[in-house]
Motif scaffolding. Structure first.
Motif, short mmCIF file in Angstrom:
data_model
loop_
_atom_site.label_atom_id
_atom_site.label_comp_id
_atom_site.label_asym_id
_atom_site.label_seq_id
_atom_site.Cartn_x
_atom_site.Cartn_y
_atom_site.Cartn_z
N ASN A 230 14.09 27.84 -32.85
CA ASN A 230 13.93 29.21 -33.32
C ASN A 230 15.14 29.69 -34.10
OD1 ASN A 230 11.29 30.00 -32.51
ND2 ASN A 230 11.97 30.09 -30.39
N TYR A 231 16.33 29.28 -33.68
CA TYR A 231 17.55 29.69 -34.38
C TYR A 231 17.56 29.15 -35.81
CZ TYR A 231 22.55 30.06 -35.49
OH TYR A 231 23.76 30.33 -36.10
N ARG A 232 17.12 27.92 -35.98
CA ARG A 232 17.06 27.35 -37.33
C ARG A 232 16.09 28.11 -38.22
NH1 ARG A 232 16.25 21.70 -34.58
NH2 ARG A 232 18.36 21.28 -33.84
N LEU A 233 15.12 28.76 -37.61
CA LEU A 233 14.15 29.57 -38.36
C LEU A 233 14.59 31.03 -38.47
CD1 LEU A 233 10.86 28.19 -36.77
CD2 LEU A 233 11.71 27.72 -39.08
N GLY A 234 15.76 31.36 -37.92
CA GLY A 234 16.24 32.73 -37.94
C GLY A 234 15.55 33.62 -36.94
N CYS A 235 15.04 33.03 -35.86
CA CYS A 235 14.25 33.77 -34.88
C CYS A 235 14.96 33.83 -33.53
CB CYS A 235 12.90 33.11 -34.65
SG CYS A 235 11.93 32.89 -36.14
N ASN A 261 5.73 22.95 -28.63
CA ASN A 261 4.93 23.01 -29.85
C ASN A 261 4.01 24.22 -29.87
OD1 ASN A 261 6.06 20.65 -30.83
ND2 ASN A 261 4.49 19.34 -29.92
N LYS A 262 3.46 24.53 -28.71
CA LYS A 262 2.58 25.69 -28.60
C LYS A 262 3.36 26.97 -28.88
CE LYS A 262 -0.44 28.11 -25.32
NZ LYS A 262 -0.96 28.11 -23.95
N ILE A 263 4.57 27.04 -28.32
CA ILE A 263 5.41 28.22 -28.52
C ILE A 263 5.78 28.38 -29.99
CG2 ILE A 263 7.72 29.16 -28.06
CD1 ILE A 263 7.42 28.00 -25.21
N MET A 264 6.15 27.25 -30.62
CA MET A 264 6.57 27.32 -32.02
C MET A 264 5.41 27.75 -32.93
SD MET A 264 9.69 26.95 -32.02
CE MET A 264 9.77 27.10 -33.79
N ARG A 265 4.20 27.38 -32.59
CA ARG A 265 3.06 27.81 -33.39
C ARG A 265 2.78 29.31 -33.20
NH1 ARG A 265 0.81 22.89 -31.47
NH2 ARG A 265 -0.32 24.04 -29.87
N LYS A 266 3.07 29.78 -31.98
CA LYS A 266 2.69 31.15 -31.63
C LYS A 266 3.75 32.17 -32.01
CE LYS A 266 1.25 33.90 -27.61
NZ LYS A 266 1.03 33.88 -26.15
N TRP A 267 5.03 31.73 -31.87
CA TRP A 267 6.09 32.73 -31.98
C TRP A 267 7.07 32.45 -33.11
CZ3 TRP A 267 5.54 36.92 -29.14
CH2 TRP A 267 4.83 36.85 -27.94
N CYS A 268 7.38 33.46 -33.83
CA CYS A 268 8.55 33.53 -34.72
C CYS A 268 8.58 34.99 -35.15
CB CYS A 268 8.45 32.58 -35.90
SG CYS A 268 10.01 32.41 -36.76
N LEU A 269 8.65 35.85 -34.15
CA LEU A 269 8.37 37.26 -34.38
C LEU A 269 9.57 38.09 -34.85
CD1 LEU A 269 6.09 37.97 -31.29
CD2 LEU A 269 5.42 37.37 -33.60
N ILE A 270 10.77 37.67 -34.44
CA ILE A 270 11.93 38.50 -34.74
C ILE A 270 12.78 37.78 -35.77
CG2 ILE A 270 13.89 39.74 -33.75
CD1 ILE A 270 12.50 39.54 -31.06
N LYS A 271 12.74 38.22 -37.01
CA LYS A 271 13.47 37.53 -38.08
C LYS A 271 14.49 38.47 -38.73
CE LYS A 271 10.07 34.06 -39.45
NZ LYS A 271 9.39 33.43 -40.57
#
Length: 273
Positions: A230-235, A261-271
Motif C-alpha cells: 500500500n505504501y508503494r501505491l501511496g496508500c 491479494n483480496k485486500i489489494m483488490r478491495k482497498w486503496c482508499l486513502i491517497k
C-alpha cells in the motif's frame, strides 16, 4: 530554556535488572530536562511495581502508572502519550540501554535539521548485556529512509525521538497486534512528515534468545507485506485489513497470500499526491 523530552517506557514481564539498566540509562542522561513516563502493562508484576514506585518517590521526573489489566503495546503507548507533557517524545524499551548522550544528540539533530522524528542505529547485546558486535546500518537521509520503507522498517522503534505533533496528528499508534511502529512511520511518510537517522548507535538492543512466537512472526510478516504494498501505491492501509491479518494468523502461507491479494483488490482508499 531547553525543550522538555518525555521518554515513554512500557513494562511488561522484563526482569528487574533489565528495567533498572534501562531506566538508569535515561535518568543519567547528559540532557536533563526530561520526564520518564513508565506504564506497567502487567498488574501482577509486583516486583516491577515496587521497584519503580521507589524510584519515582526519589526522582520527580519519573512517573509510574500501572494498567488495571493488560492492554497491549499500542494502547499502553497511546496512554503514555496522553499522560506526557513534553514538546518532544522519545521511546525506550524496558530491556534496552541508551548511551548517556542519546537524548542530547537527538534533540540537537531535531533542532539542526528540523525533521519531525529522528532515530539511530542500534548495536545488539545478549541477555547479559555483552555486546555482540552486530548492529544496523540504515540510511540517514529523509529520502533514503522513505525509499527503504517500501521494503521494510529502518527506524528502530526504541530509538525514536520526535516532535509531539507527529504523535498527535497521527493519533498515536493504531491498535494492531504486529508492526504498530512500522505502520506509524509509513503513515507519517505518506503524510509528508520527515525523518532522520543518526549513524552512531545510541541504543543497545537486547536480543531475546527465546525469540518471538511463530504466530507473532507470521503476523509481522503478513502485516508488513500489506503495509509495503500500500505504501508503494501511496496508500495508508485500512486498520480493518491489518486486524484481519491477526485473525488469520494461523492460516497457511497460501491463505495469507489470498488474503493480501483480496485486500489489494478491495482497498486503496486513502491517497496523497
Amino acid at each position: 530554556m531547553s525543550d522538555l523530552v518525555s521518554i515513554l517506557i512500557p513494562v511488561y514481564n522484563e526482569p528487574i535488572e533489565y528495567i533498572r539498566q534501562a531506566v538508569d540509562s535515561i535518568r543519567y542522561q547528559t540532557y536533563k530536562n526530561l520526564e520518564l513516563v513508565i506504564i506497567i502493562d502487567n498488574p501482577d508484576h509486583h516486583e516491577a511495581i515496587e521497584y519503580l514506585t521507589s524510584i519515582s518517590n526519589n526522582d520527580a521526573r519519573v512517573r509510574v502508572y500501572t494498567n488495571e489489566q493488560n492492554l497491549g503495546l499500542p494502547k499502553t503507548l497511546n496512554k503514555a502519550i496522553d499522560l506526557s507533557h513534553g514538546s518532544l517524545i522519545a521511546r525506550m524499551d524496558a530491556d534496552d540501554w541508551s548511551t548517556e548522550k542519546r537524548i542530547e544528540s537527538q534533540v540537537e539533530y531535531i533542532n539542526n535539521f528540523g525533521v519531525d522524528l529522528v532515530a539511530s542505529n542500534v548495536v545488539d547485546m545478549d541477555e547479559s548485556g555483552n555486546l555482540l558486535g552486530t548492529g544496523t546500518k540504515y540510511p540517514i537521509s529523509s529520502r533514503g529512509i522513505n525509499n527503504y520503507l517500501k521494503y521494510g522498517d529502518c527506524l528502530p522503534h526504541p530509538t525514536w525521538l520526535g516532535k509531539r505533533r507527529i504523535f498527535e496528528n497521527l493519533a498515536g499508534y493504531r491498535e494492531i497486534e504486529a508492526c504498530e511502529d512500522y505502520d506509524f512511520v509509513v503513515r507519517g511518510a505518506i503524510l509528508r512528515y520527515s525523518y532522520g537517522l543518526i549513524v552512531e548507535p545510541l541504543v543497545r538492543y537486547r536480543i531475546n534468545m527465546k525469540g518471538i512466537s511463530q504466530t507473532k512472526k507470521v503476523k509481522q510478516i503478513a502485516a508488513s507485506k500489506i503495509i509495503q504494498k500500500n505504501y508503494r501505491l501511496g496508500c495508508i492501509t485500512p486498520i480493518d485489513d491489518l486486524q484481519s491479518v491477526a485473525l488469520n494468523s494461523k492460516k497457511s502461507k497460501a491463505s495469507f497470500d489470498n488474503l493480501k491479494n483480496k485486500i489489494m483488490r478491495k482497498w486503496c482508499l486513502i491517497k496523497y499526491s
